[in-house]
Design an enzyme around this catalytic site. Sequence first.
Site, short mmCIF file in Angstrom:
data_model
loop_
_atom_site.label_atom_id
_atom_site.label_comp_id
_atom_site.label_asym_id
_atom_site.label_seq_id
_atom_site.Cartn_x
_atom_site.Cartn_y
_atom_site.Cartn_z
N SER A 1 0.88 -1.18 0.00
CA SER A 1 0.00 0.00 0.00
C SER A 1 0.91 1.22 0.00
O SER A 1 2.06 1.15 0.48
CB SER A 1 -0.87 0.00 1.26
OG SER A 1 -1.37 1.31 1.50
N TYR B 1 -1.71 -1.38 10.46
CA TYR B 1 -1.84 -1.59 9.01
C TYR B 1 -0.56 -1.15 8.28
O TYR B 1 -0.04 -1.88 7.43
CB TYR B 1 -3.06 -0.82 8.52
CG TYR B 1 -3.37 -1.01 7.06
CD1 TYR B 1 -3.83 -2.23 6.58
CD2 TYR B 1 -3.18 0.02 6.15
CE1 TYR B 1 -4.11 -2.41 5.24
CE2 TYR B 1 -3.46 -0.15 4.81
CZ TYR B 1 -3.92 -1.37 4.35
OH TYR B 1 -4.19 -1.55 3.02
N1 NAD Z 1 -8.97 -0.41 -0.80
C1 NAD Z 1 -7.87 0.33 -0.61
O1 NAD Z 1 -7.90 1.57 -0.53
C2 NAD Z 1 -6.54 -0.34 -0.52
C3 NAD Z 1 -5.38 0.45 -0.61
C4 NAD Z 1 -4.13 -0.16 -0.53
C5 NAD Z 1 -4.05 -1.53 -0.35
N2 NAD Z 1 -5.18 -2.28 -0.24
C6 NAD Z 1 -5.03 -3.71 -0.03
O2 NAD Z 1 -5.68 -4.40 -1.08
C7 NAD Z 1 -6.12 -5.68 -0.62
C8 NAD Z 1 -7.59 -5.88 -0.98
O3 NAD Z 1 -8.32 -4.83 -0.40
P1 NAD Z 1 -9.83 -4.50 -0.80
O4 NAD Z 1 -9.98 -3.04 -0.57
O5 NAD Z 1 -10.16 -5.10 -2.10
O6 NAD Z 1 -10.57 -5.26 0.41
P2 NAD Z 1 -11.95 -6.10 0.50
O7 NAD Z 1 -12.28 -6.13 1.95
O8 NAD Z 1 -12.95 -5.56 -0.45
O9 NAD Z 1 -11.50 -7.56 0.04
C9 NAD Z 1 -10.62 -8.36 0.80
C10 NAD Z 1 -11.04 -9.82 0.67
O10 NAD Z 1 -10.09 -10.60 1.43
C11 NAD Z 1 -10.82 -11.62 2.08
N3 NAD Z 1 -10.08 -12.10 3.25
C12 NAD Z 1 -9.92 -11.45 4.44
N4 NAD Z 1 -9.23 -12.22 5.27
C13 NAD Z 1 -8.95 -13.38 4.62
C14 NAD Z 1 -8.27 -14.58 4.99
N5 NAD Z 1 -7.76 -14.74 6.21
N6 NAD Z 1 -8.14 -15.57 4.05
C15 NAD Z 1 -8.68 -15.41 2.81
N7 NAD Z 1 -9.36 -14.31 2.43
C16 NAD Z 1 -9.49 -13.30 3.32
C17 NAD Z 1 -12.13 -10.97 2.47
O11 NAD Z 1 -13.15 -11.94 2.73
C18 NAD Z 1 -12.43 -10.10 1.26
O12 NAD Z 1 -13.23 -10.80 0.31
C19 NAD Z 1 -5.82 -5.71 0.89
O13 NAD Z 1 -4.59 -6.37 1.11
C20 NAD Z 1 -5.67 -4.24 1.24
O14 NAD Z 1 -4.84 -4.02 2.35
C21 NAD Z 1 -6.43 -1.72 -0.33
#
Ligand code: NAD
Length: 257
Positions: A141, A154
């Site tokens: 991130s 985080y």
């Molecule tokens: N959305 C943002 O602004 C953003 C920014 C930077 C990084 N990220 C990173 O991107 C990734 C995805 O984020 P997102 O926004 O799509 O989130 P989201 O919550 O929409 O999706 C995450 C998915 O991971 C699954 N998950 C959670 N724990 C799990 C586990 N133990 N085993 C298997 N699956 C699991 C959840 O059920 C969910 O479907 C994350 O690593 C997040 O840190 C997101």
Amino acid sequence: MRLKDKVCLITGSGSGIGQSTALLFAREGALVIVNDLDEEKGRETVKQIAEDGGEAIFLKADVTSPEEVKAMVAQGIAKWGRIDVLFNNAGISGVGALHEVEPENWDKVMSINIKGVYLPSKYVLSHMMERKEGSIINMSSCIAEIGLARRASYAATKGAVLALTKSMQVDYAPYNIRVNALLPGTILTPFVENYLRTSYDDPEAAIASLKTRQLSGELGRPEDVAKAALFLASDESKFMMGSPLYIDGGVVFGKNA
Ligand SMILES: NC(=O)c1ccc[n+]([C@@H]2O[C@H](COP(=O)([O-])OP(=O)(O)OC[C@H]3O[C@@H](n4cnc5c(N)ncnc54)[C@H](O)[C@@H]3O)[C@@H](O)[C@H]2O)c1
């Protein structure tokens, strides 16, 4: 067809960025292994891919469980004979300045966001090393590079994932395996919507203020990150090794004032 017949395992692809990436990869000819802890959401991604004319299977596993991850990798290889691309995407948010974070929440964020990269990589790597081929994409991130308020646990995990990516790249370059990281800014997904709901009294005002942080003036969309993941997964990025790829609307390198 930039990923024609490549077998791609995407963790946490029942929602948000992972789901969007699974749909895009399938449209580009990949055979997608959709993983999630949440069976309903994972199966929904597979259904959407099938409706779109693509190929995918769902494998439920908790990315923090060695047994479940090992079994998932074995099932994926049994189905399609190989794994060409691993996208370590699953992750959760962690809110609070360090003194506000309870030990059990700290451990949970560390476990899903760091161990959840280590375990799938561990079991996929032995297989990729044998084939001397593969691309691993780790979800970091932009918070790994800049200080943001009340995100201590985080930020620590995403910094760790970036450091791990570089270290992995050195170890696995001799096996023709590339390891790169994605560094998104704020992307409007269920993850961010939940963070906004639980952290602010007025989520709409919070979104407006978050938008001013990006030079783009807008939050990112899951598709923006999916397209970057597609580039790292495909052979088009074959000279990218151990690199951070920013998809952040200018947050890290730009200044609005
Ligand atoms: N959305 C943002 O602004 C953003 C920014 C930077 C990084 N990220 C990173 O991107 C990734 C995805 O984020 P997102 O926004 O799509 O989130 P989201 O919550 O929409 O999706 C995450 C998915 O991971 C699954 N998950 C959670 N724990 C799990 C586990 N133990 N085993 C298997 N699956 C699991 C959840 O059920 C969910 O479907 C994350 O690593 C997040 O840190 C997101």
